[in-house]
Design a protein around this motif. Structure first.
Motif, PDB file in Angstrom:
ATOM      1  N   UNK A 461       0.861  -1.189   0.000  1.00 46.55           N
ATOM      2  CA  UNK A 461       0.000   0.000   0.000  1.00 46.55           C
ATOM      3  C   UNK A 461       0.893   1.233   0.000  1.00 46.55           C
ATOM      4  N   UNK A 462       0.471   2.250  -0.742  1.00 43.51           N
ATOM      5  CA  UNK A 462       1.315   3.422  -0.952  1.00 43.51           C
ATOM      6  C   UNK A 462       0.486   4.695  -0.814  1.00 43.51           C
ATOM      7  N   UNK A 463       0.993   5.619  -0.022  1.00 47.77           N
ATOM      8  CA  UNK A 463       0.348   6.928   0.127  1.00 47.77           C
ATOM      9  C   UNK A 463       1.299   8.003  -0.401  1.00 47.77           C
ATOM     10  N   UNK A 464       0.851   8.725  -1.410  1.00 48.58           N
ATOM     11  CA  UNK A 464       1.664   9.743  -2.067  1.00 48.58           C
ATOM     12  C   UNK A 464       1.064  11.130  -1.833  1.00 48.58           C
ATOM     13  N   UNK A 465       1.880  12.171  -1.910  1.00 46.91           N
ATOM     14  CA  UNK A 465       1.311  13.523  -1.964  1.00 46.91           C
ATOM     15  C   UNK A 465       0.420  13.652  -3.196  1.00 46.91           C
ATOM     16  N   UNK A 466      -0.532  14.565  -3.136  1.00 40.77           N
ATOM     17  CA  UNK A 466      -1.485  14.721  -4.241  1.00 40.77           C
ATOM     18  C   UNK A 466      -0.792  14.973  -5.578  1.00 40.77           C
ATOM     19  N   UNK A 467       0.331  15.681  -5.547  1.00 37.81           N
ATOM     20  CA  UNK A 467       1.052  15.991  -6.782  1.00 37.81           C
ATOM     21  C   UNK A 467       1.654  14.749  -7.433  1.00 37.81           C
ATOM     22  N   UNK A 468       1.727  13.645  -6.689  1.00 32.20           N
ATOM     23  CA  UNK A 468       2.349  12.420  -7.208  1.00 32.20           C
ATOM     24  C   UNK A 468       1.326  11.317  -7.440  1.00 32.20           C
ATOM     25  N   UNK A 469       0.066  11.664  -7.454  1.00 33.04           N
ATOM     26  CA  UNK A 469      -0.962  10.628  -7.537  1.00 33.04           C
ATOM     27  C   UNK A 469      -0.801   9.749  -8.780  1.00 33.04           C
ATOM     28  N   UNK A 470      -0.299  10.309  -9.858  1.00 30.35           N
ATOM     29  CA  UNK A 470      -0.143   9.519 -11.089  1.00 30.35           C
ATOM     30  C   UNK A 470       0.895   8.416 -10.924  1.00 30.35           C
ATOM     31  N   UNK A 471       1.854   8.611 -10.019  1.00 31.67           N
ATOM     32  CA  UNK A 471       2.901   7.604  -9.824  1.00 31.67           C
ATOM     33  C   UNK A 471       2.426   6.425  -8.968  1.00 31.67           C
TER      34      UNK A 471
END
Length: 520
Positions: A461-471
């Motif tokens: 499971x991975x939580x990214x900043x909103x700016x990295x959602x595509x990754x």
């Protein structure tokens, strides 16, 4: 003069017989240990104890020659660290059925005690014969010399380990990175299929914290040292093709797990501080000697109770002490002598992480929910034999109780992280699944598809900043985790590896069999 010679030779025999177990232990494990100091400390402690007890016995049995007492002490010292062999000899299903599972540990200890007493008495009786002393000295040498020669040869030809090079990346954003590994945590569909356990509440809690949960994530290897090494190397590590596939030497893998790897070096090159959380239980995840900020979890004795890490457990498990504790001890949760390796130990240390400066990359490998099954559903502690490799099918229900405890503590931890550091990258994953189908009792090249699915199906499971959602999109196997993380930090899309699965032969720890898993 003859008497002095006999005493001196008997002390040598005591030293040889007391040292066999420690020499073999160090010979097998020296690549994973930071020097021989702890092994030597144990050896000299056992030898000193044997000498002191021998002198005390001489004070009681004054007519019994001290040289003969030393010989008896020698065989008892040897037998003290031969318990696991005796236990293996009596570990047959028919015997377990006869004595009952609840009584098997007591039965094993009893067999060992009878064998030790019998051998000690026989040596005491026959040691009056002049031939016994030199014979025992010869036997001690025969035990020691091959192991010593093998160790000297290995140390004379050390493995050359290269320092992994950092990727040429530049940080475009610098969120803190938390990599939390829950050892042996199965994927949701694996829990449903193999355990009839619905893990949807946990998964929904992760999604509620803005995690992307990967329903088809796979490990590349079924064991921690290989799986974690693969993840932090952004690749599979194997060389060769077909039946000649090989893994790197163990020394290189241990260095990778402890921070000498592509991911850590790349993060450092981008200005990150590397923080290594030592869970206090297994030797594999101990802090490196250099180059890392070390935060230690449950590594101190609590309330004066002695607690053991994996090194001490590995030594003491060769004696009956661990089984005696499990079979006869009546301790409360707070008095358990074994390191717990629990999620809350990381939570308790979380506030100290930012004190070392930002941005940081935290690697926290938590032993739970991996066996031993030491937590109940309410997270109270069960006193059990601290076996890290026993996936007993009878423990399935207890494993689910332990998993429930881990779920509660993991969500509490993640809520704290998100609240304190909302822009952080957070990875929550396992290194492999469970092995209740007895995979490691089978040849390494004879696993079936169900064996593979249970063991390779891993939480990710991975939580990214909103700016990295595509990754965070698509399926992310463990090997591709940090391609996504580094892509976010550098704002440069790194390619994924095509999923591959390997099992390593324990005979040499380098030979590899590659499997083709059925599509999900």
């Amino acid at each position: 003069m003859r008497r002095i010679f006999e005493i001196c030779l008997s002390v040598v025999v005591l030293g040889l017989f007391s040292g066999v177990a420690f020499l073999n232990f160090y010979r097998i494990n020296f690549e994973s240990l930071e020097g021989a100091s702890r092994t030597l400390r144990w050896y000299f402690m056992v030898l000193a104890t044997a000498i002191v007890i021998s002198l005390a016995a001489k004070a009681v049995f004054r007519s019994f020659p001290i040289a003969r007492i030393f010989l008896v002490a020698a065989v008892i010292s040897f037998m003290a660290f031969s318990y696991d062999e005796i236990k293996m000899l009596v570990s047959h299903d028919e015997i377990k059925t006869l004595v009952g599972d609840d009584n098997f540990l007591k039965f094993s200890v009893g067999c060992w005690a009878v064998a030790t007493l019998l051998i000690g008495v026989l040596v005491g009786i026959f040691s009056r014969q002049a031939v016994v002393l030199p014979t025992m000295a010869l036997v001690g040498i025969i035990y020691v010399v091959p192991a010593a020669m093998s160790l000297v040869q290995a140390r004379a030809h050390p493995v050359t380990v290269n320092d992994p090079k950092a990727l040429a990346l530049t940080a475009r954003r610098t969120p803190n990175v938390y990599w939390i590994v829950l050892d042996g945590y199965p994927r949701q569909d694996v829990l449903q299929e193999f355990f009839n356990f619905d893990n949807e509440p946990f998964v929904q809690s992760l999604k509620g914290l803005d995690f992307t949960v990967y329903d088809h994530a796979l490990a590349s290897f079924p064991e921690t040292i290989f799986s974690i090494s693969s993840t932090v190397s952004l690749g599979f590590l194997v060389s060769g093709t077909g039946s000649s596939l090989k893994m790197p030497p163990s020394a290189e893998l241990y260095r990778a797990v402890r921070g000498q790897n592509v991911v850590v070096n790349t993060m450092r090159s981008m200005g990150y501080r590397y923080i290594h959380f030592e869970n206090g239980y297994d030797n594999l995840t101990q802090c490196p000697m250099e180059g890392a900020i070390c935060i230690k979890g449950n590594v101190q004795s609590d309330g004066g109770v002695i607690q053991f890490d994996e090194f001490n457990l590995a030594v003491l498990s060769k004696t009956p002490l661990m089984d005696l504790i499990a079979a006869f001890a009546n301790r409360s949760a707070d008095q358990s002598p074994f390191m717990k390796g629990a999620v809350h130990e990381l939570t308790n240390k979380l506030s100290s992480v930012p004190e070392h400066g930002e941005p940081f990359f935290l690697y926290a490998h938590v032993l739970a929910p991996h066996p031993p099954i030491r937590f109940r559903r309410d997270c109270s502690v069960r006193v059990v034999t601290p076996d890290l490799v026993d996936w007993n099918s009878k423990d399935r229900s207890a494993f689910l109780d332990q998993l429930g405890c881990v779920n509660d503590e993991a969500i509490a931890l993640l809520k704290t992280v998100v609240q304190r550091d909302p822009q952080a990258i957070i990875v929550v994953q396992s290194d492999h699944g469970t092995a209740f189908r007895g995979q490691f009792k089978k040849p390494f090249d004879a696993w079936d598809q169900l064996d593979l699915k249970e063991r390779f199906g891993a939480l990710n499971a991975l939580r990214m900043p909103a700016a990295c959602s595509s990754y965070a999109q698509g399926t992310v196997d463990l090997v591709n985790t940090f391609s996504r993380v580094l892509s976010c930090i550098s704002d440069r899309s790194l390619p994924d590896k095509v999923s591959r699965q390997f099992v390593v032969w324990h005979g040499d720890m380098t030979s590899v069999h590659e499997y083709r898993m059925d599509s999900e």
